[in-house]
Structures are given as C-alpha cells and as structure tokens.
Scaffold this active site. Structure first.
Site, mmCIF file in Angstrom:
data_model
loop_
_atom_site.group_PDB
_atom_site.id
_atom_site.type_symbol
_atom_site.label_atom_id
_atom_site.label_comp_id
_atom_site.label_asym_id
_atom_site.label_seq_id
_atom_site.Cartn_x
_atom_site.Cartn_y
_atom_site.Cartn_z
ATOM 1 N N LYS A 83 35.466 29.227 31.041
ATOM 2 C CA LYS A 83 34.515 30.287 30.712
ATOM 3 C C LYS A 83 33.959 30.021 29.327
ATOM 4 C CE LYS A 83 34.663 35.296 31.551
ATOM 5 N NZ LYS A 83 35.567 36.452 31.473
HETATM 6 O O1 G3P Z 1 35.845 39.872 31.673
HETATM 7 C C1 G3P Z 1 34.583 40.282 31.264
HETATM 8 C C2 G3P Z 1 34.255 41.731 31.526
HETATM 9 O O2 G3P Z 1 34.535 42.070 32.851
HETATM 10 C C3 G3P Z 1 34.761 42.705 30.505
HETATM 11 O O3 G3P Z 1 34.647 44.041 30.909
HETATM 12 O O4 G3P Z 1 35.151 46.440 30.647
HETATM 13 O O5 G3P Z 1 35.588 44.872 28.734
HETATM 14 O O6 G3P Z 1 33.268 45.475 29.378
HETATM 15 P P1 G3P Z 1 34.670 45.270 29.852
#
Ligand code: G3P
Length: 217
Positions: A83
C-alpha cells in the site's frame, strides 16, 4: 463485489473468514498501532488466514524508501499487497513495484483526478476514502461514481476499493455504483446481517416451536 475487512485484529479476521465473508484484508499504520503488535508478525499471521490480498502500508515517503519497504513487505507472503500513498513518489513506486509483479494498493485518494493517476500508474487497487470526505461535508459516494465512470470510459482495470467505510449504507451504495471492493471495519460487515424483522421472526418461530413440545435432536 468483494469484501475486505479493514483491521489488524486477527481474532476478528478469523471470525469473518469462518463465515465465508472475507476476500481480503486492509491494514494501515493506525490499525497496526491499535493492534499493539509487531507489524510484520501480524501481517504474516493474517496472510495465513486469508488467501486474498492483504494490504500492508509503507511508511517511507520517498520513492527509493517505498521500494525498499515494499520489497521487504512482499517477502512476508505471496498475497501481500503493498500500500502506497497517493503522491508522485507513491505513483512512481506503484509503477515500479507493478513492473516487478507486486500487487499495489494506492491509498489516501480523495479526488477523481487522483484515481485517474493511480490507474495510469497501473495500480491494482485505488482506495478512495468515503467516510473522511463525508466528515468534511462532502459526498464520499459521489467520488465512487465518478471514478467508476472514468475507469469504465477508458477500460482501466484498477479495482475500486471503497475505503473509510463507516455505515451499511456506504456498502449498499458502493454495490449499486458497481465498485469492485469495499473494505470496512468488522462491526460494519457483521452489521449487514442484522435486521429487526429477522430478530422478531426468530423470536416468534421459537415461541411457536416451544408450544409443540418437540425437539429436533
Ligand atoms: O484503511 C483505510 C481506511 O479504511 C481508513 O478508514 O475510518 O480511518 O477513515 P477511517
């Protein structure tokens, strides 16, 4: 549509995999920190549970550093997906790692133009963050529609991996738009099975069953 779970919690991953719900896993540095475990050790364990892509994020910001870290992460297991952030160096690293046969997930995408660049760099996955756009009063799902249209216009095969998913509605909208993958926290994925009428139905069936005085076994 494929389901990935966005967590580094191995017990949750195992639970969802047992329910046949998992096509892959995504992690990020915040989720690794939350797990309190050693990064490479937890990725190796996840890769043994799930056959599909398991995203492990680089932390270097420069091209050479990303390549070094990406190649190191790839050694953990065949299904590790490197990633990288959506920056010019990240795009360069994406192109180079893809040329070497790695799967690459380009993350932290917040615009259709960024998604277009990731596809041109040959990304396996683009991760647009819908929840974080909603957080600043923009329409996260609108971005997914735009990316879908752009990728279809030009036949890009980069998979749209809807990330920063917070609600069941995000998942339904992603499926209606035709996104390739959603990644969501375990509770959101499990919540998809819940419906008050399902619970009410189970309750009334069991009450009637009790009245028969029978048992199946
Ligand atoms: O892994 C990336 C993403 O899904 C993060 O989500 O909830 O931290 O905005 P969030």
């Amino acid at each position: 549509m494929k389901f990935f779970v966005d967590t580094a919690d191995v017990a949750e991953i195992r639970d969802l995999a047992d329910a046949g719900l998992l096509d892959g896993v995504t992690t990020n540095p915040s989720l690794i920190a939350k797990s309190g475990r050693a990064f490479k050790e937890v990725i190796a364990e996840i890769c043994k549970i799930v056959e599909g892509p398991v995203s492990a994020e680089v932390t270097a910001l420069d091209f050479a550093g990303m390549i070094r870290e990406g190649n190191d992460l790839r050694k953990i297991a065949k299904n590790v997906t490197v990633k990288v952030p959506l920056t010019i160096d990240g795009l360069k690293a994406c192109k180079a790692l893809r040329a070497e046969g790695a799967m690459v997930n380009v993350t932290l995408c917040f615009s259709a133009n960024q998604a277009l660049l990731a596809a041109k760099a040959g990304a396996s996955f683009i991760s647009p963050f819908v929840g974080r756009l909603d957080d600043i009063h923009l329409e996260g799902m609108e971005l997914i529609s735009e990316i879908r249209q752009i990728y279809d216009n030009y036949g890009f095969d980069t998979e749209i991996l809807v990330a920063s998913v917070r609600t069941a509605n995000h998942i339904k909208q992603a499926a209606l738009i035709g996104a390739d993958v959603v990644t969501a926290p375990p509770a959101v994925l499990k919540g998809l099975a819940k419906h008050p009428l399902t619970d009410k139905g189970i309750e009334s069936f069991l009450a009637d069953w009790k009245k028969t005085g029978q048992s199946i076994l």
